[in-house]
Design an enzyme around this catalytic site. Structure first.
Site, PDB file in Angstrom:
ATOM      1  N   HIS A   8       0.834  -1.201   0.000  1.00  0.00           N
ATOM      2  CA  HIS A   8       0.000   0.000   0.000  1.00  0.00           C
ATOM      3  C   HIS A   8       0.873   1.258   0.000  1.00  0.00           C
ATOM      4  O   HIS A   8       1.596   1.504   0.961  1.00  0.00           O
ATOM      5  CB  HIS A   8      -0.882  -0.057   1.257  1.00  0.00           C
ATOM      6  N   ASP A  37      -1.136   6.155  -5.577  1.00  0.00           N
ATOM      7  CA  ASP A  37      -2.200   7.147  -5.785  1.00  0.00           C
ATOM      8  C   ASP A  37      -1.761   8.158  -6.834  1.00  0.00           C
ATOM      9  O   ASP A  37      -0.633   8.644  -6.788  1.00  0.00           O
ATOM     10  CB  ASP A  37      -2.471   7.876  -4.467  1.00  0.00           C
ATOM     11  N   HIS A  50      -0.461  10.843  -2.308  1.00  0.00           N
ATOM     12  CA  HIS A  50      -1.787  10.494  -1.786  1.00  0.00           C
ATOM     13  C   HIS A  50      -2.702  11.699  -1.606  1.00  0.00           C
ATOM     14  O   HIS A  50      -3.874  11.667  -1.981  1.00  0.00           O
ATOM     15  CB  HIS A  50      -1.650   9.762  -0.445  1.00  0.00           C
ATOM     16  N   GLU A 110      -4.577   3.979  -8.092  1.00  0.00           N
ATOM     17  CA  GLU A 110      -5.779   4.646  -7.585  1.00  0.00           C
ATOM     18  C   GLU A 110      -5.821   6.079  -8.105  1.00  0.00           C
ATOM     19  O   GLU A 110      -4.945   6.886  -7.785  1.00  0.00           O
ATOM     20  CB  GLU A 110      -5.786   4.622  -6.052  1.00  0.00           C
ATOM     21  N   LYS A 112      -7.081   9.598  -7.874  1.00  0.00           N
ATOM     22  CA  LYS A 112      -7.616  10.396  -6.770  1.00  0.00           C
ATOM     23  C   LYS A 112      -8.526  11.501  -7.304  1.00  0.00           C
ATOM     24  O   LYS A 112      -8.189  12.690  -7.244  1.00  0.00           O
ATOM     25  CB  LYS A 112      -6.454  10.988  -5.964  1.00  0.00           C
TER      26      LYS A 112
HETATM   27  O1  G3P Z   1      -6.371   1.574  -2.867  1.00  0.00           O
HETATM   28  C1  G3P Z   1      -6.608   1.245  -1.536  1.00  0.00           C
HETATM   29  C2  G3P Z   1      -6.358   2.394  -0.595  1.00  0.00           C
HETATM   30  O2  G3P Z   1      -5.163   3.026  -0.982  1.00  0.00           O
HETATM   31  C3  G3P Z   1      -7.479   3.389  -0.563  1.00  0.00           C
HETATM   32  O3  G3P Z   1      -7.339   4.383   0.408  1.00  0.00           O
HETATM   33  O4  G3P Z   1      -6.728   6.581   1.297  1.00  0.00           O
HETATM   34  O5  G3P Z   1      -5.064   4.764   1.355  1.00  0.00           O
HETATM   35  O6  G3P Z   1      -5.663   5.833  -0.798  1.00  0.00           O
HETATM   36  P1  G3P Z   1      -6.137   5.430   0.558  1.00  0.00           P
HETATM   37 MG    MG Z   2      -4.636   4.607  -2.320  1.00  0.00          MG
END
Ligand code: G3P
Ligand code: MG
Length: 246
Positions: A8, A37, A50, A110, A112
Site C-alpha cells: 500500500h 495514488d 496520496h 488509484e 484520486k
Molecule cells: O487503494 C486502496 C487504498 O489506498 C485506498 O485508500 O486513502 O489509502 O488511498 P487510501
Molecule cells: Mg490509495
C-alpha cells in the site's frame, strides 16, 4: 485462491509512502504488487502522491494541481518520514512504469478524483499504461465511480475497481452497474457474506489497509483476492507459515 499481497503506497510502513524507495522495498520483500495514488500537476503530469495538498508528505505547502511538474520535483518527500530518506522526489507515474515494466509485479493505480476532478486524468493514465504495455497487469481504482465509467468507455477490457469505505446496500450490483470489475473495501466492511456475494458475481474483493496479523489472517481465510498492506513482509511471513502448515 491465493490472496495477493499488495504494498500500500509501496512498503510504506518502512519507507516514505509513494516513493521509488517504498516501491523498491516492496519488491525486495517479495510483494505480489504495489498500490499507488495518482494526481495531476498544473501542467497535466500524472504524479504519485496520496493527498491533494503536499503539506503532509513534503517540505512544501499548497495543492499538487498548483505546481508544475518541475516545481513539484524540487520538493523533498523523504525527510518528513526520516532523515535517512532526505532528498527523495515525488515520482511521476512514468517513472514508476519505467521501473515496473521489467519486474513481475501487479500494479494498482488509484485515481484520486474524489476531491478534485482532474481534467482528462483517466485518458492520460490509460495512454501511459497502454504505451508501456502494462494494461494486462494493472487494475485502475477510484472512489469516484464516474472515473471508472470513463475508463471503461476508453477500453472495456481494462480492469477497474470501485473503492469504498461506506456500507452501502446492494454494493455488488452497484459495482456491476458502474460498470466496474472489482471491489476494494475498507477493512471495516469485510464480511464472509460480502466476499461470497462478490465471488458469486465474479467481483474480486480486495481489502485496505490490512496491517494487523489477525486481520491479515482473516482476509486469507476468506480467500479475498488481495490485501493492501503497509507491511508486506509481515503478510508474506503469515502466508508462508500457512502454506507450510497445509
Ligand atoms: O487503494 C486502496 C487504498 O489506498 C485506498 O485508500 O486513502 O489509502 O488511498 P487510501
Ligand atoms: Mg490509495
Amino acid at each position: 485462491m491465493l490472496t495477493h499481497i499488495i504494498a500500500h503506497r509501496g512498503a510504506s510502513g518502512y519507507a516514505p509512502e509513494n516513493t521509488m524507495a517504498a516501491f523498491r522495498l516492496a519488491e525486495k520483500m517479495g510483494a505480489d504488487g504495489v498500490e499507488t495514488d495518482v494526481q495531476l500537476t498544473k501542467d497535466g503530469v500524472p504524479v504519485l502522491i496520496h493527498d491533494e495538498n503536499v503539506r503532509r508528505t513534503t517540505n512544501g505547502t499548497g495543492f499538487v494541481q498548483d505546481y508544475t511538474f518541475d516545481e513539484l520535483r524540487k520538493l523533498d518527500t523523504g525527510s518528513w518520514f526520516s532523515s535517512e530518506f532526505t532528498g527523495l522526489q515525488i515520482p511521476s507515474l512514468e517513472e514508476l512504469l519505467q521501473w515496473i515494466i521489467d519486474r513481475p509485479l501487479f500494479l494498482h493505480l488509484e485515481l484520486k478524483t474524489d476531491v478534485i476532478p482532474y481534467t482528462h486524468i483517466e485518458k492520460k493514465v490509460y495512454t501511459l499504461l497502454r504505451n508501456y504495455h502494462m494494461l494486462e497487469r494493472t487494475c485502475m481504482s477510484s472512489f469516484n465511480e464516474n472515473t471508472l465509467a470513463v475508463i471503461k468507455d476508453l477500453n472495456p477490457s481494462v480492469r477497474t475497481a470501485f473503492l469504498t469505505s461506506t456500507n452501502m446496500r446492494k454494493l455488488i450490483p452497484f459495482v456491476s452497474s458502474i460498470p466496474a470489475d472489482d471491489l476494494h473495501i475498507k477493512h471495516t466492511l469485510l464480511s464472509r457474506k460480502l466476499v461470497q456475494r462478490g465471488n458469486k458475481n465474479r467481483v474480486e474483493m480486495r481489502v485496505y489497509t490490512v496491517n494487523k496479523p489477525a486481520l491479515i489472517r482473516k482476509c486469507f481465510q476468506l480467500s479475498c483476492a488481495g490485501i493492501f498492506t503497509d507491511v508486506p513482509d509481515i503478510a508474506l511471513s503469515i502466508r508462508k507459515a500457512q502454506e507450510r502448515s497445509t
